[in-house]
Design a protein around this motif. Structure first.
Motif, PDB file in Angstrom:
ATOM      1  N   ALA A 163      -9.922  39.485  59.713  1.00 63.36           N
ATOM      2  CA  ALA A 163      -9.437  38.644  60.800  1.00 63.36           C
ATOM      3  C   ALA A 163      -9.778  39.206  62.162  1.00 63.36           C
ATOM      4  N   LEU A 164      -9.496  40.498  62.356  1.00 67.47           N
ATOM      5  CA  LEU A 164      -9.566  41.043  63.697  1.00 67.47           C
ATOM      6  C   LEU A 164     -10.979  41.460  64.085  1.00 67.47           C
ATOM      7  N   LEU A 165     -11.777  41.886  63.127  1.00 66.29           N
ATOM      8  CA  LEU A 165     -13.108  42.341  63.468  1.00 66.29           C
ATOM      9  C   LEU A 165     -14.115  41.205  63.510  1.00 66.29           C
TER      10      LEU A 165
ATOM     11  N   VAL B 153      -7.174  25.648  54.288  1.00 67.62           N
ATOM     12  CA  VAL B 153      -6.414  26.528  55.168  1.00 67.62           C
ATOM     13  C   VAL B 153      -6.826  26.281  56.613  1.00 67.62           C
ATOM     14  N   GLY B 154      -5.843  26.041  57.453  1.00 69.76           N
ATOM     15  CA  GLY B 154      -6.110  25.781  58.863  1.00 69.76           C
ATOM     16  C   GLY B 154      -4.958  26.276  59.716  1.00 69.76           C
ATOM     17  N   VAL B 155      -4.829  25.677  60.899  1.00 73.60           N
ATOM     18  CA  VAL B 155      -3.820  26.108  61.874  1.00 73.60           C
ATOM     19  C   VAL B 155      -3.042  24.899  62.358  1.00 73.60           C
ATOM     20  N   ALA B 156      -1.722  25.040  62.419  1.00 78.49           N
ATOM     21  CA  ALA B 156      -0.904  24.058  63.122  1.00 78.49           C
ATOM     22  C   ALA B 156      -1.041  24.363  64.606  1.00 78.49           C
ATOM     23  N   SER B 157      -1.539  23.411  65.391  1.00 76.91           N
ATOM     24  CA  SER B 157      -1.875  23.739  66.777  1.00 76.91           C
ATOM     25  C   SER B 157      -0.647  24.051  67.625  1.00 76.91           C
ATOM     26  N   TYR B 158       0.551  23.844  67.064  1.00 80.65           N
ATOM     27  CA  TYR B 158       1.771  24.323  67.731  1.00 80.65           C
ATOM     28  C   TYR B 158       1.680  25.823  67.977  1.00 80.65           C
ATOM     29  N   SER B 159       1.017  26.533  67.075  1.00 81.86           N
ATOM     30  CA  SER B 159       0.846  27.980  67.225  1.00 81.86           C
ATOM     31  C   SER B 159       0.118  28.322  68.522  1.00 81.86           C
ATOM     32  N   LEU B 160      -0.697  27.388  68.995  1.00 82.41           N
ATOM     33  CA  LEU B 160      -1.531  27.608  70.182  1.00 82.41           C
ATOM     34  C   LEU B 160      -1.100  26.684  71.320  1.00 82.41           C
ATOM     35  N   SER B 161       0.173  26.280  71.299  1.00 81.13           N
ATOM     36  CA  SER B 161       0.620  25.229  72.217  1.00 81.13           C
ATOM     37  C   SER B 161       0.603  25.642  73.683  1.00 81.13           C
TER      38      SER B 161
ATOM     39  N   ILE C 295      -9.161  24.915  70.566  1.00 78.85           N
ATOM     40  CA  ILE C 295     -10.311  24.643  69.703  1.00 78.85           C
ATOM     41  C   ILE C 295     -11.160  25.900  69.528  1.00 78.85           C
ATOM     42  N   LYS C 296     -11.424  26.576  70.629  1.00 78.62           N
ATOM     43  CA  LYS C 296     -12.217  27.802  70.558  1.00 78.62           C
ATOM     44  C   LYS C 296     -11.513  28.856  69.704  1.00 78.62           C
ATOM     45  N   GLY C 297     -10.181  28.944  69.847  1.00 75.76           N
ATOM     46  CA  GLY C 297      -9.424  29.919  69.076  1.00 75.76           C
ATOM     47  C   GLY C 297      -9.467  29.637  67.588  1.00 75.76           C
ATOM     48  N   ILE C 298      -9.344  28.373  67.204  1.00 76.79           N
ATOM     49  CA  ILE C 298      -9.394  28.009  65.785  1.00 76.79           C
ATOM     50  C   ILE C 298     -10.755  28.361  65.194  1.00 76.79           C
ATOM     51  N   ARG C 299     -11.802  28.117  65.931  1.00 82.49           N
ATOM     52  CA  ARG C 299     -13.134  28.486  65.449  1.00 82.49           C
ATOM     53  C   ARG C 299     -13.259  29.998  65.295  1.00 82.49           C
ATOM     54  N   ARG C 300     -12.668  30.738  66.212  1.00 80.24           N
ATOM     55  CA  ARG C 300     -12.826  32.195  66.183  1.00 80.24           C
ATOM     56  C   ARG C 300     -12.084  32.835  65.019  1.00 80.24           C
ATOM     57  N   VAL C 301     -11.025  32.196  64.541  1.00 77.37           N
ATOM     58  CA  VAL C 301     -10.316  32.790  63.400  1.00 77.37           C
ATOM     59  C   VAL C 301     -10.901  32.326  62.071  1.00 77.37           C
TER      60      VAL C 301
ATOM     61  N   MET D 150       3.813  33.714  71.522  1.00 80.66           N
ATOM     62  CA  MET D 150       3.192  32.425  71.835  1.00 80.66           C
ATOM     63  C   MET D 150       2.293  32.484  73.072  1.00 80.66           C
ATOM     64  N   ASN D 151       2.527  33.450  73.958  1.00 75.96           N
ATOM     65  CA  ASN D 151       1.671  33.567  75.145  1.00 75.96           C
ATOM     66  C   ASN D 151       0.319  34.212  74.835  1.00 75.96           C
ATOM     67  N   ASP D 152       0.240  34.898  73.708  1.00 72.45           N
ATOM     68  CA  ASP D 152      -1.007  35.555  73.296  1.00 72.45           C
ATOM     69  C   ASP D 152      -1.105  35.484  71.774  1.00 72.45           C
ATOM     70  N   PRO D 153      -1.288  34.281  71.220  1.00 74.65           N
ATOM     71  CA  PRO D 153      -1.151  34.109  69.771  1.00 74.65           C
ATOM     72  C   PRO D 153      -2.354  34.512  68.932  1.00 74.65           C
ATOM     73  N   LEU D 154      -3.551  34.571  69.514  1.00 77.07           N
ATOM     74  CA  LEU D 154      -4.753  34.700  68.690  1.00 77.07           C
ATOM     75  C   LEU D 154      -4.823  35.961  67.837  1.00 77.07           C
ATOM     76  N   PRO D 155      -4.429  37.138  68.339  1.00 76.06           N
ATOM     77  CA  PRO D 155      -4.474  38.305  67.446  1.00 76.06           C
ATOM     78  C   PRO D 155      -3.609  38.122  66.200  1.00 76.06           C
ATOM     79  N   GLY D 156      -2.376  37.601  66.367  1.00 72.87           N
ATOM     80  CA  GLY D 156      -1.503  37.385  65.220  1.00 72.87           C
ATOM     81  C   GLY D 156      -1.996  36.282  64.308  1.00 72.87           C
ATOM     82  N   VAL D 157      -2.545  35.232  64.890  1.00 73.44           N
ATOM     83  CA  VAL D 157      -3.119  34.146  64.080  1.00 73.44           C
ATOM     84  C   VAL D 157      -4.287  34.686  63.265  1.00 73.44           C
ATOM     85  N   ALA D 158      -5.158  35.461  63.908  1.00 69.18           N
ATOM     86  CA  ALA D 158      -6.331  36.006  63.224  1.00 69.18           C
ATOM     87  C   ALA D 158      -5.929  36.940  62.090  1.00 69.18           C
ATOM     88  N   GLU D 159      -4.960  37.822  62.346  1.00 67.44           N
ATOM     89  CA  GLU D 159      -4.540  38.759  61.304  1.00 67.44           C
ATOM     90  C   GLU D 159      -3.888  38.012  60.143  1.00 67.44           C
TER      91      GLU D 159
END
Length: 292
Positions: A20-22, A52-60, A68-74, A269-278
């Motif tokens: 996820a992170l690398l 498997v995907g993301v509920a965009s509430y996670s990135l609200s 969109i960019k974040g979902i692609r990156r994970v 929620m202010n910086d969700p991408l690291p946790g979403v990715a992991e």
């Protein structure tokens, strides 16, 4: 902590976090990422057929383009859209444009919500028109019990599924998925459930068993982990809490679940991408352990 949860951490925790992170956060897209419309079950599919995907509430708290960019990156290509990225009070053209943005990025919209629903017919109809205009097949929702007969008519008219979301012990209407499961039985089979595995566990219900029991009408899933099953609890990265990730994934594979497995990450929620990715990486590692 269950023995399978402990085993999963020792056996593939590092694999999941590394994947996820690398890889995704370095901007890399896994080779196995399927294009929308591809068969989910193919040789080398790391998700074993699960969407498997993301509920965009996670990135609200991110803009639409950032989400969109974040979902692609994970490294996933499915989404459930929250109204923060597509307001319910929008035009048909705006709805189509937002879904088109996801589609152009290689992300398939499988559901929307959670949409609160009252007993007002005009409001209920707007929710269905919203999904219809956007081409979204499932509305994750929180209706009243009184509205179910009206919703029965609307699912038939629009041929759109409803997935009632349970919200745990504090919810006076739908605390457990089993409450929704019992309530929907007299109605059209397109009225079903979105099991939130965290809220389910807090009700004292085993999420894996709920998945099996509700399989015929399980149309969406909010996947997460919690620090404990008591009280409101604290959301954590998947794999670092008390929920049995392996057991839930086994249940989904067992029932040949074909709808959205949406990560709902509610910490940071202010910086969700690291946790979403992991979290996504951990799920991928868990599925790899089940495949072997």
């Amino acid at each position: 902590m269950s023995s399978s949860t402990a085993l999963s951490r020792r056996g593939f925790g590092r694999l999941g976090a590394s994947a996820a992170l690398l890889s995704p956060l370095a901007g890399l897209v896994p080779q196995a990422l399927a294009a929308p419309g591809d068969s989910p079950r193919s040789d080398g599919d790391p998700w074993l057929g699960l969407k498997v995907g993301v509920a965009s509430y996670s990135l609200s708290k991110l803009s639409l383009d950032e989400a969109i960019k974040g979902i692609r990156r994970v490294g996933v290509n499915y989404v459930s859209i929250k109204d923060s990225h597509l307001p319910l009070k929008s035009t048909a053209e705006q709805r189509k444009a937002v879904v088109r943005k996801f589609r152009d990025a290689g992300i398939t919209t499988l559901s929307c919500g959670v949409v609160g629903m009252n007993d007002d017919e005009a409001s209920l109809r707007n929710a269905f028109e919203y999904a219809r205009d956007a081409g979204i097949p499932t509305i994750v929702c929180k209706p009243t019990r009184k509205s179910l007969p009206q919703l029965d008519k609307l699912v038939k008219e629009f041929d759109i599924r409803l997935a009632i979301h349970n919200h745990g012990p504090e919810d006076q209407v739908w605390p457990s998925p089993l409450d929704a499961w019992e309530a929907v039985q007299p109605f059209d089979e397109r009225i079903g459930l979105c099991i939130d595995v965290g809220h389910t566990a807090r009700c004292g219900v085993d999420p894996a068993e709920a998945i099996r029991k509700c399989a015929p009408r399980l149309y969406d899933l909010h996947f997460k982990d919690l620090a404990s099953r008591e009280g409101k609890s604290r959301p954590v990265v998947v794999g670092w809490g008390v929920l049995d990730t392996l057991a839930m994934l086994r249940a989904l594979l067992e029932i040949k679940y074909s709808h959205h497995v949406g990560l709902e990450y509610e910490a940071e929620m202010n910086d969700p991408l690291p946790g979403v990715a992991e979290s996504i990486g951990y799920v991928r590692g868990a599925l790899a352990s089940l495949k072997s």
